[in-house]
Design an enzyme around this catalytic site. Structure first.
Site, short mmCIF file in Angstrom:
data_model
loop_
_atom_site.label_atom_id
_atom_site.label_comp_id
_atom_site.label_asym_id
_atom_site.label_seq_id
_atom_site.Cartn_x
_atom_site.Cartn_y
_atom_site.Cartn_z
N ASP A 289 26.87 67.83 43.55
CA ASP A 289 25.70 67.30 44.25
C ASP A 289 25.98 65.81 44.49
OD1 ASP A 289 22.16 68.08 43.94
OD2 ASP A 289 23.28 66.88 45.41
C1 GLC Z 1 20.71 65.86 47.35
C2 GLC Z 1 20.23 67.19 46.82
C3 GLC Z 1 21.00 68.37 47.34
C4 GLC Z 1 21.47 68.08 48.74
C5 GLC Z 1 22.49 66.96 48.64
C6 GLC Z 1 23.03 66.56 50.01
O1 GLC Z 1 20.73 64.91 46.31
O2 GLC Z 1 20.17 67.33 45.42
O3 GLC Z 1 20.12 69.50 47.28
O4 GLC Z 1 22.07 69.23 49.30
O5 GLC Z 1 21.97 65.82 48.00
O6 GLC Z 1 22.03 65.99 50.77
#
Ligand code: GLC
Length: 746
Positions: A289
């Site tokens: 993430d």
């Molecule tokens: C965010 C979220 C995740 C998302 C990623 C990219 O922090 O936790 O769900 O897909 O970053 O935007």
């Protein structure tokens, strides 16, 4: 001849195509593995590391931006994927750099959070899950993929499949609610929608099962917080939707921010190598993430970012989202022997395989078709699907004296801060959705349905803040009407990521506005727009009807109007329990009985598992939702006992006893009375959504076998045990058991 075509000619000459669907346990000799290896063998160490690097384009940010030199990295071949970039023009610009200006010309992946629609926005996933319509959810994911791919995106960071039981957690909005069985089916449907049957088609995209794992169990419902649970609970409740996504062929996984039992998911070898890539034989790739790799330092799990990178690569993380750690340190870690090049090769192979499956090596510009960009986005067909999805997601929670559906001859006053809203209505994760006027407000829905000027309006107050200067106008407007429809709820930013709340009431002065309007004596219908269960005990005691509309998306205003006027008979059923108070959380229907359960006949009994000031039961239970008609059930089972070789058939005859056609979600709940792990008081084991004409009867059959009675035993063995079971079939989870049977040994 451009590099890429030379490369693809070389590769395709090497290998015959014996293509296998994504998600199968492809042996190493699969065509894609060989194609990937043939490219891998040409790559330098730096180029390999480049494939494991993902940066945001800076076009849109979904977290703290770490580094916006992505174009420089691109030119050096130090980037394998970009996210938050779309439109064919912009993505072509970036793809051309990767394909034309780097030594091997390996095409980029373009990822984006296409969570519930791309330009045409559907109800938030929690709302859509309340439709219990798997076909519909697959269809909306399909449309999202068609629109996203028309703008150059070939990877979505969805579906979010986290089971969530705590409404304080803002991200409950993004998933499919509290039930593992339903959430697993929905996970599979959404993966199939995004990926279609053929990833090489230019309107299918990689899906991503997130956030692996157990992110929805964050302590106290506080986002990013600690998660700690038994392996039995992890396997019973939180992992099955991920396995369902994998079985549906999901191409990628995203690890979660949280630590699990003391180990951050980003460096959790048990989750990533033992379960995902080992037990489940996952052949796609794992992305972190957003900077979750860096966050192993504040977790206190890595002494510095370099060590964090070593932990993650050794644990099985294939791609670093926005952290810049693999880019900065992996080469040195490999030279020091702290990371094996074989592990890096495996990561790169997985990433390259997905690029081959997408057809990017055959044509890196396949997702950059300007014609599609004009024709496949926000077209009438997609908007109609969005309207249908929004209608089917809405849940009628109360309808005293059948105040709904509205009759056209009654003067309506629309009152509340969300009546004219076109910004919040598309929810918090609306990606490329337009917040500037494309969405249809409830006000516009009424204009179309009853005609401009044929209804009254007053805003009353804002969503937040203490200003009540609009109350007088609202009260005066209400007095002129026969019935008042109030559209109230949360700010979209009050749910989603980093949006946990310790108070889940309707915010601001909206409750006071409801009271002021209700004191006029007029019937009041509440239309709620929110991304989580709210505490509604006072509202439920005060108003005449409550329609849970969630964040209904681009066509929300039309869908609300369709339901209020009965053009569509509401059929939604809650997939999350609505608590009476926030103090009850986490709250879910399939809880354990404890050794001191409350005796319903003696709710004030001392020394039992209850609160002094609130019943244990939810205000509105899982599976609950009213219709404008009524349904009666007649249930029978065909045996009193079964062996493991038998099947029990449960037959439900469901009659529409009202005066209007409608859909019913027929639900089967089962209770294992005694087991070697304390069993939940009930579990959803089957459902079917059926359309039944007024006065007619539908027959729904459920087949149960010993397989359906399995659970994780004391030693985590997946097994059934002989014993007594009871069941019921109904339109919600809060009903009595009506039948029992015995599972006997052979
Ligand atoms: C965010 C979220 C995740 C998302 C990623 C990219 O922090 O936790 O769900 O897909 O970053 O935007």
């Amino acid at each position: 001849m451009k590099r890429i075509s030379a490369l693809s000619v070389l590769v395709s000459v090497l290998i015959s195509c014996s293509e296998k669907p994504v998600g199968q346990n492809n042996e190493k000799d699969s065509a894609y593995t060989q194609k990937a290896d043939s490219v891998l063998n040409l790559m330098t160490l730096e180029e390999k590391i480049g494939q494991t690097v993902l940066f945001t384009s800076g076009w849109d940010v979904t977290g703290p931006s770490m580094d916006d030199n992505y174009k420089e990295y691109l030119k050096k071949g130090s980037l394998g994927a970009v996210f938050n970039a779309f439109t064919t023009k912009y993505n072509r610009e970036l793809q051309e750099i990767a394909v034309e200006d780097t030594r091997l010309g390996i095409p980029l992946l373009f990822g984006y959070d296409v969570i519930h629609g791309h330009r045409t926005i559907f109800p938030i996933p929690l709302g859509e899950s309340a439709s219990w319509d798997l076909e519909l959810m697959e269809k909306t994911a399909r449309v999202a993929a068609i629109e996203a791919s028309a703008e150059g995106i070939n990877w979505t960071f969805a579906p979010m499949v986290d089971v969530a039981r705590d409404a304080r957690w803002g991200r409950i909005a993004e998933g499919a609610g509290e039930d593992t069985y339903l959430g697993s089916l929905i996970a599979g449907a959404r993966v199939k929608g995004f990926q279609g049957d053929d990833l090489s088609a230019n309107n299918t995209i990689l899906a991503c099962a997130k956030h692996y794992a157990a992110y929805g169990a964050a302590m106290a419902g506080r986002d990013y917080n600690t998660v700690d649970m038994s392996e039995n609970e992890l396997r019973t409740t939180y992992l099955p939707p991920f396995k369902a996504a994998l079985d549906a062929g999901v191409a990628t996984f995203m690890n979660s921010f949280n630590d699990l039992n003391g180990v951050p998911a980003t460096g959790n070898e048990f989750l990533l190598r033992d379960i995902l890539k080992g037990e489940w034989a996952f052949n796609g790739f794992v992305v972190t993430d957003y900077t979750s790799l860096n966050e192993m330092v504040p977790h206190g799990y890595a002494k510095d970012e370099k060590q964090a990178g070593e932990i993650a690569m050794n644990a099985g993380v294939d791609m670093d989202m926005q952290g810049g750690i693999y880019m900065k340190y992996l080469k040195k870690s490999i030279e020091e022997g702290k990371v094996s090049e074989a592990d890096l090769d495996d990561a790169v192979r997985r990433i390259l395989e997905m690029k081959f499956r997408l057809g990017l090596f055959d044509d890196p510009y396949r997702y950059l078709d300007e014609k599609r960009e004009k024709e496949d986005i926000l077209n009438d067909e997609h908007l109609e699907i969005a309207r249908d999805a929004a209608r089917k997601s809405m849940v009628l929670l109360k309808n005293k004296n059948k105040v709904l559906p509205l009759s056209p001859d009654r003067k309506v006053a629309l009152i509340g801060p969300l009546v004219k809203d076109e910004k919040n209505i598309i929810g918090n994760w609306a990606a490329a959705g337009d917040r500037g006027g494309t969405a249809v407000s409830v006000f516009e829905g009424f204009e179309e349905r009853v005609g401009k000027g044929n209804f009254l309006y007053a805003e009353g107050c804002k969503l937040t803040g203490d200003d009540i200067s609009g109350f007088a106008e609202a009260v005066a407007t209400a007095k002129k009407a026969d019935v008042v429809v109030m559209v109230v709820g949360e700010l979209e930013g009050m749910t989603g990521e980093a949006a946990s709340r310790t108070d889940i009431n309707i915010p601001g002065k909206q409750k006071a506005l409801i009271e002021a309007v209700k004191n006029t004596g007029k019937p009041v219908v509440l239309v709620l727009m929110n991304g989580r269960p709210l505490t509604l005990e006072w509202e439920n005691n005060t108003v005449d009807a409550i329609l849970e509309a969630w964040w209904p998306g681009t066509m929300g205003g039309h869908a609300v109007t369709d339901v209020l006027y009965g053009d569509y008979n509401p059929s939604g059923k809650l997939t999350v329990s609505f608590p009476r108070t926030v103090g009850q959380l986490p709250l879910f229907y399939n809880h354990k009985n404890t050794g001191r359960p409350v005796n319903p006949g003696d709710p004030d009994q001392k020394y039992v598992s209850r609160y002094l000031n609130t019943p244990n039961t939810p205000l509105f239970p899982f599976g609950y939702g009213l219709s404008y008609t009524d349904f009666s059930y007649e249930v029978a089972v065909d045996k009193e006992r079964i062996t493991p070789a038998d099947t029990l058939t449960v037959t439900a005859k469901v009659t529409n006893t009202g005066n209007r056609d409608g859909e019913e979600v027929v639900q089967l709940y089962l209770h294992d009375k005694v087991a070697s792990i304390t069993p939940p008081v009930k579990q959803l084991k089957g459902f079917e959504k059926v359309f039944i004409r007024k006065g007619e009867t539908a027959t729904v059959k459920f087949e149960l076998s010993a397989e359906d009675l399995k659970f994780y035993g004391p030693d985590l063995e997946w097994k059934y045990e002989p014993g007594e079971f009871e069941l019921f079939v109904a339109g919600n989870s809060d009903m009595p058991f009506t039948h029992s049977f015995e599972l006997v040994a052979e």
